[in-house]
Design an enzyme around this catalytic site. Structure first.
Site, PDB file in Angstrom:
ATOM      1  N   HIS A  97      17.018  11.566  68.890  1.00  0.00           N
ATOM      2  CA  HIS A  97      16.767  11.271  70.283  1.00  0.00           C
ATOM      3  C   HIS A  97      17.303   9.781  70.716  1.00  0.00           C
ATOM      4  CE1 HIS A  97      13.637  10.790  73.748  1.00  0.00           C
ATOM      5  NE2 HIS A  97      13.764   9.613  73.230  1.00  0.00           N
ATOM      6  N   GLU A  98      17.127   9.156  69.725  1.00  0.00           N
ATOM      7  CA  GLU A  98      17.982   7.689  69.969  1.00  0.00           C
ATOM      8  C   GLU A  98      19.287   7.556  70.329  1.00  0.00           C
ATOM      9  OE1 GLU A  98      15.828   5.554  71.327  1.00  0.00           O
ATOM     10  OE2 GLU A  98      14.013   6.546  70.514  1.00  0.00           O
TER      11      GLU A  98
ATOM     12  N   HIS B 246      20.516   8.316  73.490  1.00  0.00           N
ATOM     13  CA  HIS B 246      20.468   6.815  74.413  1.00  0.00           C
ATOM     14  C   HIS B 246      21.784   6.073  73.833  1.00  0.00           C
ATOM     15  CE1 HIS B 246      16.721   7.995  76.183  1.00  0.00           C
ATOM     16  NE2 HIS B 246      15.874   7.785  75.012  1.00  0.00           N
TER      17      HIS B 246
END
Length: 419
Positions: A21-22, A25
């Site tokens: 998920h990170e 980003h």
């Protein structure tokens, strides 16, 4: 499976879900040219930290999420003001380090009082010393040094808010997007691990049950019940049992490639209705990619509908507080799936990844969905929202989420103690 193996599987699962998920980003922020200051897994005090290129990578104490800190996304913490005495290190005609404290302990630096400074657009600092003013160009990757910490400056073109709305939105949306992609890959993996159901088989026999009296055995394939071909219709068997409580039923089963006829009479239980005392499972065979892809998609759609239904019930007060589960409950359920085998664990991981992606898109302050809402407002107004006000909204939202997490965690612990 040992508790150590189960624990390692759970830790690995959470690490992959949060890290991917990170990374979403991080990757799209870097593609947009944004300076990423920190890539963190977990919150709270740092356990492990190292720097590579411009980014600090950290592993933190509380394994309840992670974050990617982009320059300019929140107001910068370190500032230099006019009249402040600072020290400079010059290399190749440019300022590479700006020292803000312990100046008397540093050697080979240029000392002076700040007359003018611009670390965002023109990149220069002008020092006043002995009545003269000298201007020095600042390197785009110069470091601010204070309290033993080095912080890279962020020129305007490296800041989050300098980028077009579409690039900022992609950097925010990319986190949930990675979870959706991972969920589909895991559902696809589950399809290959689980195979395609081809028949219904008998799992376990309850001692003293009608199934044991009829000499059914674990592994028997149920071919027909009362003349009705079963195929993979497990629910149909349950319906037929309910409809024939106390009545003899003719079961055709296959055992060792031979079909046998058995007479089974369901017994009525006060609380559970008609039962024969068996667990039912699916016999499976290998599956092709062409079969696995639509199966994975169907599972993902079905799970998405269930998650959205759960959020809807929560929104309209159809849940009690005891129905909510926090990190403790998630770990508990994860342990049950891990103990059940690799295929159930993969399926559960897919559900969690999908849930994480959907949850982060909710318009709740501090979540990705809220940041996308602010970007949408900016696109409509053609003017950004005041960064300080936006940061305050996200701070309040984050604090409320932490309070809710503490409350549900306490509830989970009490539930475990009470059994």
């Amino acid at each position: 499976m040992s508790y150590v193996q189960i624990g390692l599987q759970i830790v690995l699962m959470f690490f992959v879900l949060v890290t991917l998920h990170e990374w979403g980003h991080f990757y799209f922020a870097k593609r947009a040219g944004i300076l990423v200051r920190e890539f963190a897994i977990g919150f709270g005090p740092k356990l492990v930290s190292f720097r590579r290129n411009e980014t600090k990578y950290t592993l933190r104490l509380l394994p309840i999420g992670g974050f990617v800190r982009m320059a300019g996304e929140d107001p910068e913490i370190v500032e230099v003001t006019k009249g402040q005495t600072i020290g400079l290190t010059i290399e190749n005609g440019q300022v590479t380090h700006i020292y803000l404290d312990k100046l008397d302990q540093r050697s080979d630096i240029i000392l002076g009082e700040v007359a003018e400074i611009d670390m965002e657009r023109e990149l220069f600092v002008e020092l006043a010393a002995e009545g003269d003013k000298i201007r020095y160009p600042i390197h785009p990757q110069a470091m601010l040094v204070a309290r033993g910490q080095e912080t890279q400056i962020a020129p305007w073109d490296r800041q989050f808010n300098s980028k077009p709305v579409r690039k900022r939105a992609m950097a925010i949306f990319a986190g949930p997007l990675m979870n959706f992609i991972l969920a589909f890959v895991l559902f696809l993996t589950f399809m290959f691990l689980n195979g395609k159901p081809v028949n219904v088989t008998i799992g376990e026999i309850v001692p003293g049950s009608p199934a044991e009296a009829a000499e059914l055995q674990a592994g028997d394939v149920i071919v027909r019940v009362n003349g009705e071909t079963i195929g993979i219709e497990r629910d149909r068997i349950m319906t037929l049992i309910s409809e024939n409580a106390g009545q003899p039923m003719t079961w055709i089963i296959e055992r060792d490639q031979e079909q046998l006829q058995k007479v089974v009479t369901p017994r009525t239980e006060d609380s559970q209705g008609a039962l024969v005392g068996v667990t039912l499972a699916f016999g499976t065979q290998g599956i092709s990619l062409g079969e696995a892809l639509p199966g994975a998609w169907d599972n993902m759609v079905m799970a998405t509908e269930q998650i959205l239904t759960g959020f809807k019930m929560l929104l309209f007060g159809q849940f009690t507080f005891d129905d909510l589960g926090g990190p403790v409950r998630i770990v508990e359920v994860s342990g049950e799936y891990a103990a059940a085998g690799i295929a159930p664990m993969v399926f559960w991981s897919a559900l969690l990844s999908l849930y994480l992606g959907i949850f982060n898109l909710l318009p709740i302050p501090a979540l990705d969905g809220s940041r996308l809402v602010f970007l949408g407002i900016e696109a409509i107004r053609r003017k950004p929202v005041d960064p300080n006000r936006e940061s305050l909204v996200h701070f309040i939202g984050f604090a409320m989420l932490m309070l809710l997490m503490i409350a549900v965690t306490y509830n989970d612990i009490v539930r475990l103690i009470k059994g």
